[in-house]
Design an enzyme around this catalytic site. Sequence first.
Site, PDB file in Angstrom:
ATOM      1  N   HIS A  96      -6.982  -5.954   1.925  1.00  0.00           N
ATOM      2  CA  HIS A  96      -5.837  -5.442   2.678  1.00  0.00           C
ATOM      3  C   HIS A  96      -5.302  -6.567   3.559  1.00  0.00           C
ATOM      4  CE1 HIS A  96      -6.778  -1.015   2.174  1.00  0.00           C
ATOM      5  NE2 HIS A  96      -7.978  -1.529   1.935  1.00  0.00           N
ATOM      6  N   ASP A 115       0.850  -1.193   0.000  1.00  0.00           N
ATOM      7  CA  ASP A 115       0.000   0.000   0.000  1.00  0.00           C
ATOM      8  C   ASP A 115       0.890   1.248   0.000  1.00  0.00           C
ATOM      9  OD1 ASP A 115      -3.201   0.526   0.956  1.00  0.00           O
ATOM     10  OD2 ASP A 115      -1.806   2.196   1.175  1.00  0.00           O
ATOM     11  N   HIS A 156     -10.215  -5.208  -3.655  1.00  0.00           N
ATOM     12  CA  HIS A 156      -8.892  -5.448  -3.072  1.00  0.00           C
ATOM     13  C   HIS A 156      -9.046  -5.901  -1.642  1.00  0.00           C
ATOM     14  CE1 HIS A 156     -10.015  -1.219  -2.611  1.00  0.00           C
ATOM     15  NE2 HIS A 156      -9.392  -1.231  -1.434  1.00  0.00           N
ATOM     16  N   ASN A 185     -12.760  -3.490   2.485  1.00  0.00           N
ATOM     17  CA  ASN A 185     -13.725  -2.392   2.567  1.00  0.00           C
ATOM     18  C   ASN A 185     -14.641  -2.477   1.355  1.00  0.00           C
ATOM     19  OD1 ASN A 185     -12.563  -1.272   4.905  1.00  0.00           O
ATOM     20  ND2 ASN A 185     -10.985  -0.261   3.684  1.00  0.00           N
TER      21      ASN A 185
HETATM   22  P1  5GP Z   1      -9.844   1.275   0.346  1.00  0.00           P
HETATM   23  O1  5GP Z   1     -10.214   2.395   1.258  1.00  0.00           O
HETATM   24  O2  5GP Z   1     -10.423   1.451  -1.043  1.00  0.00           O
HETATM   25  O3  5GP Z   1     -10.138  -0.070   0.940  1.00  0.00           O
HETATM   26  O4  5GP Z   1      -8.272   1.321   0.238  1.00  0.00           O
HETATM   27  C1  5GP Z   1      -7.568   1.805  -0.867  1.00  0.00           C
HETATM   28  C2  5GP Z   1      -6.105   1.722  -0.543  1.00  0.00           C
HETATM   29  O5  5GP Z   1      -5.374   1.954  -1.718  1.00  0.00           O
HETATM   30  C3  5GP Z   1      -5.625   2.759   0.487  1.00  0.00           C
HETATM   31  O6  5GP Z   1      -5.051   2.088   1.597  1.00  0.00           O
HETATM   32  C4  5GP Z   1      -4.598   3.589  -0.286  1.00  0.00           C
HETATM   33  O7  5GP Z   1      -3.496   3.979   0.501  1.00  0.00           O
HETATM   34  C5  5GP Z   1      -4.206   2.640  -1.410  1.00  0.00           C
HETATM   35  N1  5GP Z   1      -3.777   3.318  -2.630  1.00  0.00           N
HETATM   36  C6  5GP Z   1      -4.396   4.336  -3.265  1.00  0.00           C
HETATM   37  N2  5GP Z   1      -3.725   4.695  -4.364  1.00  0.00           N
HETATM   38  C7  5GP Z   1      -2.646   3.869  -4.439  1.00  0.00           C
HETATM   39  C8  5GP Z   1      -1.566   3.757  -5.368  1.00  0.00           C
HETATM   40  O8  5GP Z   1      -1.453   4.470  -6.368  1.00  0.00           O
HETATM   41  N3  5GP Z   1      -0.644   2.788  -5.108  1.00  0.00           N
HETATM   42  C9  5GP Z   1      -0.733   1.963  -4.027  1.00  0.00           C
HETATM   43  N4  5GP Z   1       0.226   1.046  -3.880  1.00  0.00           N
HETATM   44  N5  5GP Z   1      -1.741   2.040  -3.129  1.00  0.00           N
HETATM   45  C10 5GP Z   1      -2.677   3.001  -3.338  1.00  0.00           C
END
Ligand code: 5GP
Length: 120
Positions: free
Chosen positions: A106, A33, A104, A91
């Site tokens: 985590h 992340d 995705h 999420n």
């Molecule tokens: P969500 O809230 O959708 O479950 O989590 C999205 C995750 O994607 C977040 O933890 C955020 O830090 C990560 N993220 C967003 N943009 C990027 C990116 O360009 N590269 C990487 N490696 N992670 C990202």
Amino acid sequence: MAYDPNNVFAKILRGEIPCKKVYEDEHVLAFHDINPQAPIHVLVIPKGAYVSWDDFSATASDDEIACFVRAAGKIARDLGADKKGYRVLANTGVDGGQEVPHFHLHIFAGRPLGRMVAKA
Ligand code: 5GP
């Protein structure tokens, strides 16, 4: 919700944005992340165009689902996260706090992870 091919994880899958890859196979990509919330914070994504856990669990093939689950477990073990424990989190949707509309998982590890869900 229709799949948006311009979401950031779709761009990572197409190689348009770099990532720090930890695993890849026919159906799965995993990478660190960009804003880690724990010493180990890895995102595991299917290569198929699925918006969310809800979409993936309902419409992905058995092969994709089996590969995804096996890969997530292997990634956690390969990172050593199984030794002291870890958390997996998907999420989903607005109330679930999902920001990126490509399914995705985590994987968090490397410290005690605290409460299961934040207090309201
Ligand atoms: P969500 O809230 O959708 O479950 O989590 C999205 C995750 O994607 C977040 O933890 C955020 O830090 C990560 N993220 C967003 N943009 C990027 C990116 O360009 N590269 C990487 N490696 N992670 C990202």
